[in-house]
Design an enzyme around this catalytic site. Structure first.
Site, PDB file in Angstrom:
ATOM      1  N   LYS A   1     -10.142  -9.689  -3.415  1.00  0.00           N
ATOM      2  CA  LYS A   1     -11.468  -9.070  -3.343  1.00  0.00           C
ATOM      3  C   LYS A   1     -11.417  -7.590  -3.658  1.00  0.00           C
ATOM      4  CE  LYS A   1     -12.550 -11.509   0.637  1.00  0.00           C
ATOM      5  NZ  LYS A   1     -11.679 -10.756   1.540  1.00  0.00           N
TER       6      LYS A   1
ATOM      7  N   LYS B   1      -1.944 -11.803  -7.860  1.00  0.00           N
ATOM      8  CA  LYS B   1      -2.915 -12.328  -6.887  1.00  0.00           C
ATOM      9  C   LYS B   1      -4.327 -11.902  -7.225  1.00  0.00           C
ATOM     10  CE  LYS B   1      -4.213 -11.180  -2.177  1.00  0.00           C
ATOM     11  NZ  LYS B   1      -5.570 -11.626  -2.334  1.00  0.00           N
TER      12      LYS B   1
ATOM     13  N   LYS C   1       0.849  -1.205   0.000  1.00  0.00           N
ATOM     14  CA  LYS C   1       0.000   0.000   0.000  1.00  0.00           C
ATOM     15  C   LYS C   1       0.878   1.246   0.000  1.00  0.00           C
ATOM     16  CE  LYS C   1      -4.022  -0.189   0.282  1.00  0.00           C
ATOM     17  NZ  LYS C   1      -4.967  -0.304  -0.843  1.00  0.00           N
TER      18      LYS C   1
HETATM   19  P1  ATP Z   1      -8.724  -8.194   0.178  1.00  0.00           P
HETATM   20  O1  ATP Z   1      -8.299  -7.845  -1.224  1.00  0.00           O
HETATM   21  O2  ATP Z   1      -9.837  -7.348   0.687  1.00  0.00           O
HETATM   22  O3  ATP Z   1      -7.551  -8.257   1.157  1.00  0.00           O
HETATM   23  P2  ATP Z   1      -8.547 -11.023  -0.259  1.00  0.00           P
HETATM   24  O4  ATP Z   1      -9.146 -11.583  -1.490  1.00  0.00           O
HETATM   25  O5  ATP Z   1      -7.070 -10.843  -0.210  1.00  0.00           O
HETATM   26  O6  ATP Z   1      -9.321  -9.681   0.084  1.00  0.00           O
HETATM   27  P3  ATP Z   1      -8.600 -11.919   2.490  1.00  0.00           P
HETATM   28  O7  ATP Z   1      -9.874 -11.748   3.269  1.00  0.00           O
HETATM   29  O8  ATP Z   1      -7.517 -10.927   2.690  1.00  0.00           O
HETATM   30  O9  ATP Z   1      -9.003 -11.973   0.937  1.00  0.00           O
HETATM   31  O10 ATP Z   1      -8.015 -13.363   2.723  1.00  0.00           O
HETATM   32  C1  ATP Z   1      -8.842 -14.466   3.072  1.00  0.00           C
HETATM   33  C2  ATP Z   1      -8.083 -15.764   2.851  1.00  0.00           C
HETATM   34  O11 ATP Z   1      -7.991 -16.031   1.437  1.00  0.00           O
HETATM   35  C3  ATP Z   1      -6.644 -15.753   3.361  1.00  0.00           C
HETATM   36  O12 ATP Z   1      -6.367 -17.038   3.892  1.00  0.00           O
HETATM   37  C4  ATP Z   1      -5.818 -15.492   2.126  1.00  0.00           C
HETATM   38  O13 ATP Z   1      -4.509 -16.020   2.225  1.00  0.00           O
HETATM   39  C5  ATP Z   1      -6.627 -16.242   1.085  1.00  0.00           C
HETATM   40  N1  ATP Z   1      -6.420 -15.679  -0.248  1.00  0.00           N
HETATM   41  C6  ATP Z   1      -6.748 -14.437  -0.669  1.00  0.00           C
HETATM   42  N2  ATP Z   1      -6.440 -14.272  -1.973  1.00  0.00           N
HETATM   43  C7  ATP Z   1      -5.882 -15.445  -2.365  1.00  0.00           C
HETATM   44  C8  ATP Z   1      -5.357 -15.910  -3.603  1.00  0.00           C
HETATM   45  N3  ATP Z   1      -5.353 -15.138  -4.681  1.00  0.00           N
HETATM   46  N4  ATP Z   1      -4.867 -17.182  -3.670  1.00  0.00           N
HETATM   47  C9  ATP Z   1      -4.872 -17.978  -2.569  1.00  0.00           C
HETATM   48  N5  ATP Z   1      -5.357 -17.599  -1.367  1.00  0.00           N
HETATM   49  C10 ATP Z   1      -5.865 -16.349  -1.263  1.00  0.00           C
HETATM   50 MG    MG Z   2      -6.175  -9.858   1.516  1.00  0.00          MG
END
Ligand code: ATP
Ligand code: MG
Length: 352
Positions: free
Chosen positions: A206, A203, A116
């Protein structure tokens, strides 16, 4: 339940809909561990979402929706303790205590904060409240989430491994300074997944607008998969292996995510057929996308159905949240009281 049974803990931020990275990086393991009869704590991280969500009406709604998705995926609030992070406010007290022994330099090396920070150097108008104290302290709050339930195993995707390791470091430091108080979590599996985004970014996330979601209907799935960039001609594969860990890094990023998803969802022979197509370097991307879209829609259909089941509505969610908050609170208070005592401020005078 035996007293020495392994304790599992993990959470997901309610910052959007559950996507395939979340599912195969995390929820898939949650289900397996629940199935194995482990003592599982799965929460929705609404405090953590506040570093990202700026629209106040969204937090509560998205928290309930994420919980509905948990249930739709097969997480069972009678088998696993499924709760909302903010229903355990003693987590915030533990984070405050842990913050007293955490160096700022350690936090500044956290990947989420570093990413960030770099983003803001590039574009100072990045939305939200990006360089908050809360964002810098994210790993401390995450350490509190883990340590408060005395977790042994923390199943997370590859992107969160560093944060779990930081939780272990903080616990070790606490124990070294104040005596054995906190349970040190074991790190996650070394081969944890990091699913790339549909745009080819490293990656899927969300908050990154590049996701394939479990609640996407057939039309949306097809549209998203058709939109994955595959303009580059297949590069020759420099290996005989068919393992996605070996071949995906050699592919163009958009193509790589299609093969990763196909490997996760389709029968082995279908995946191998398309690896052969790739090696033959013909024109097959249209067929690959159609096939993948069918598998994704078939995977999503029962989840969407359970998500929309009236029995899985807000009232049912709130009922189990109340019950499960009662189940997790005693273990959490026990940890916080032990830490207060170890640090010398003594136990709370009103908790009994
Ligand atoms: P944000 O972008 O809001 O951070 P996010 O998609 O990264 O959302 P998190 O809530 O931060 O999701 O993570 C929830 C779980 O999903 C964690 O265990 C994280 O490691 C896993 N995760 C998130 N994105 C991935 C990905 N692209 N591949 C594998 N695991 C993921
Ligand atoms: Mg995340």
């Amino acid at each position: 339940m035996s007293a020495n049974q392994e304790i599992i803990l993990s959470g997901i931020r309610p910052t959007g809909r559950l996507h395939y990275g979340n599912y195969f990086g995390a929820v898939h393991h949650f289900l397996r561990l629940q199935q194995e009869g482990k003592r599982c704590y799965y929460f929705v991280a609404d405090y953590h979402a506040l570093t990202t969500i700026t629209e106040r009406r969204e937090v509560y709604r998205q928290t309930l929706d994420m919980l509905r998705t948990y249930v739709a995926c097969g997480l069972d609030p009678l088998q696993s303790v499924i709760y909302r992070q903010s229903d355990l406010p003693s987590t915030a007290e533990l984070a405050l205590l842990l913050g007293m022994i955490t160096n700022i330099g350690h936090l500044e090396r956290g990947t989420t904060y570093k990413d960030k920070f770099a983003q803001i150097q590039d574009d100072p108008k990045v939305a939200g409240n990006p360089l908050s104290y809360g964002l810098l302290g994210y790993p401390v709050l995450m350490a509190a989430d883990i340590l408060i339930v005395k977790a042994d195993v923390v199943p997370v995707g590859d992107d969160q491994r560093q944060h779990v390791e930081m939780a272990g470091d903080i616990a070790q430091k606490f124990n070294a300074r104040f005596g054995e108080t906190l349970q040190i979590p074991r790190s996650v599996a070394r081969n944890a997944l990091r699913l790339p985004g549909l745009d080819g970014a490293a990656k899927m996330g969300k908050s990154d607008n590049n996701t394939l979601d479990l609640l996407d209907d057939e039309k949306t799935v097809l549209k998203k998969i058709k939109g994955v960039p595959t303009t580059t001609d297949p590069a020759p594969l420099n290996t005989d292996s068919n393992d996605p860990n070996d071949i995906v890094p050699q592919m163009a990023p958009g193509v790589g995510v299609l093969y990763r998803l196909l490997h996760l969802l389709a029968p082995e022979e279908v995946y191998l057929e398309f690896v052969a197509e790739y090696r033959a370097q013909g024109k097959f991307y249209g067929k690959l996308k159609q096939t993948l879209a069918q598998h994704v829609s078939a995977f999503n259909a029962p989840i969407i159905e359970r998500y929309n089941d009236p029995a899985n509505g807000d009232d049912a969610i709130k009922d189990f949240l109340r019950e499960n908050a009662k189940k997790v609170t005693p273990v959490a208070l026990d940890t916080v009281e032990s830490c207060r005592e170890a640090m010398g401020i003594g136990r709370s005078l009103h908790r009994g």
